[in-house]
Design a protein around this motif. Structure first.
Motif, PDB file in Angstrom:
ATOM      1  N   ARG A 157      -7.025 -47.721 -53.852  1.00 45.91           N
ATOM      2  CA  ARG A 157      -7.655 -47.510 -55.151  1.00 45.91           C
ATOM      3  C   ARG A 157      -8.789 -46.501 -55.010  1.00 45.91           C
ATOM      4  NH1 ARG A 157      -7.065 -51.667 -52.975  1.00 45.91           N
ATOM      5  NH2 ARG A 157      -8.687 -52.554 -51.753  1.00 45.91           N
ATOM      6  N   ARG A 158      -8.921 -45.704 -56.040  1.00 43.54           N
ATOM      7  CA  ARG A 158     -10.015 -44.729 -56.055  1.00 43.54           C
ATOM      8  C   ARG A 158     -11.295 -45.450 -56.438  1.00 43.54           C
ATOM      9  NH1 ARG A 158      -7.977 -39.878 -55.173  1.00 43.54           N
ATOM     10  NH2 ARG A 158      -5.849 -39.455 -55.780  1.00 43.54           N
ATOM     11  N   ARG A 159     -12.352 -45.098 -55.754  1.00 42.94           N
ATOM     12  CA  ARG A 159     -13.694 -45.619 -56.025  1.00 42.94           C
ATOM     13  C   ARG A 159     -14.613 -44.420 -56.220  1.00 42.94           C
ATOM     14  NH1 ARG A 159     -12.796 -50.718 -57.118  1.00 42.94           N
ATOM     15  NH2 ARG A 159     -12.054 -51.966 -55.416  1.00 42.94           N
ATOM     16  N   PRO A 160     -15.765 -44.618 -56.839  1.00 39.74           N
ATOM     17  CA  PRO A 160     -16.699 -43.487 -56.986  1.00 39.74           C
ATOM     18  C   PRO A 160     -17.076 -42.864 -55.633  1.00 39.74           C
ATOM     19  CG  PRO A 160     -17.410 -45.323 -58.347  1.00 39.74           C
ATOM     20  CD  PRO A 160     -16.248 -45.814 -57.522  1.00 39.74           C
ATOM     21  N   GLN A 161     -17.088 -43.676 -54.587  1.00 41.92           N
ATOM     22  CA  GLN A 161     -17.466 -43.190 -53.263  1.00 41.92           C
ATOM     23  C   GLN A 161     -16.309 -42.543 -52.514  1.00 41.92           C
ATOM     24  OE1 GLN A 161     -17.599 -46.375 -54.281  1.00 41.92           O
ATOM     25  NE2 GLN A 161     -19.767 -46.818 -54.542  1.00 41.92           N
ATOM     26  N   GLY A 162     -15.091 -42.671 -53.008  1.00 37.93           N
ATOM     27  CA  GLY A 162     -13.936 -42.118 -52.311  1.00 37.93           C
ATOM     28  C   GLY A 162     -12.702 -42.973 -52.553  1.00 37.93           C
ATOM     29  N   PHE A 163     -11.915 -43.155 -51.519  1.00 41.71           N
ATOM     30  CA  PHE A 163     -10.667 -43.911 -51.639  1.00 41.71           C
ATOM     31  C   PHE A 163     -10.726 -45.113 -50.709  1.00 41.71           C
ATOM     32  CE2 PHE A 163      -6.197 -44.849 -51.291  1.00 41.71           C
ATOM     33  CZ  PHE A 163      -5.711 -44.586 -52.566  1.00 41.71           C
ATOM     34  N   GLU A 164     -10.359 -46.258 -51.223  1.00 39.24           N
ATOM     35  CA  GLU A 164     -10.361 -47.495 -50.445  1.00 39.24           C
ATOM     36  C   GLU A 164      -8.917 -47.981 -50.327  1.00 39.24           C
ATOM     37  OE1 GLU A 164     -13.086 -51.421 -50.621  1.00 39.24           O
ATOM     38  OE2 GLU A 164     -11.961 -51.030 -52.454  1.00 39.24           O
ATOM     39  N   PHE A 165      -8.543 -48.457 -49.162  1.00 40.36           N
ATOM     40  CA  PHE A 165      -7.171 -48.954 -48.984  1.00 40.36           C
ATOM     41  C   PHE A 165      -7.158 -50.215 -48.160  1.00 40.36           C
ATOM     42  CE2 PHE A 165      -8.020 -45.884 -45.687  1.00 40.36           C
ATOM     43  CZ  PHE A 165      -7.562 -46.492 -44.539  1.00 40.36           C
ATOM     44  N   ASP A 166      -6.047 -50.952 -48.293  1.00 38.93           N
ATOM     45  CA  ASP A 166      -5.847 -52.210 -47.552  1.00 38.93           C
ATOM     46  C   ASP A 166      -4.777 -52.011 -46.510  1.00 38.93           C
ATOM     47  OD1 ASP A 166      -7.631 -53.557 -49.279  1.00 38.93           O
ATOM     48  OD2 ASP A 166      -6.036 -53.816 -50.748  1.00 38.93           O
TER      49      ASP A 166
END
Length: 166
Positions: A157-166
């Motif tokens: 998922r895109r976050r304001p800080q960048g991209f987060e993944f599991d």
């Protein structure tokens, strides 16, 4: 500072450093593959090729693209007793016939690196930030048994800080 407080502080610091080795990765383990066929590993991979690949730039995830599913399965794995003993000494843990809950995450680090340096993985490791881990221990693991592991990178998922993944 009291000896017990100092020991607890060292142990807490060790746990933090052991957990932070995984960068931005949360490992999910299961006995069955949860996506496309996984790479079947015969043993833990060497980290040197992954370290070299980690130095290469990646293009990132293109707008509208989804994170590819990348997985690896290792059957019949067993813990290295020398590594486990060194981990226990470093973290000041008493001897036991069960594995400390965070050790498998550390032990499987070479597979984490292999997944995150896979040709299909769109992000470079340099500059990546580790956010969190979720480790659930269903039961104590024996330090002498064999086990199967399935690790995968999925959903992001895109976050304001960048991209987060599991």
């Amino acid at each position: 500072m009291a000896p017990n407080a100092l020991r607890q502080r060292r142990r807490s610091s060790c746990v933090s450093s052991c957990v932070s080795r995984a960068l931005i990765f949360a490992a999910r383990s299961a006995m069955v593959c949860c996506g496309p066929p996984a790479a079947e590993l015969a043993r833990l991979p060497s980290v040197l090729p992954s370290y070299l690949k980690a130095l290469l730039p990646k293009s990132g995830l293109k707008p509208g693209a989804t994170l590819p599913r990348i997985a690896a399965t290792l059957h019949g794995a067993s813990f290295d007793s020398a590594q486990l003993a060194a981990y226990r000494r470093l973290c000041e843990l008493p001897p036991s016939d069960t594995v400390p809950p965070l050790f498998p995450h550390s032990f499987l680090g070479p597979i984490h690196l292999q997944l995150m340096t896979h040709a299909s993985f769109p992000f470079g490791l340099l500059g990546a930030v580790h956010l969190r881990n979720h480790i659930i221990q269903q039961r104590p693991l024996s330090d002498s048994g064999c086990f199967d592991v399935h690790l995968s990178i999925f959903q992001g998922r895109r976050r304001p800080q960048g991209f987060e993944f599991d």
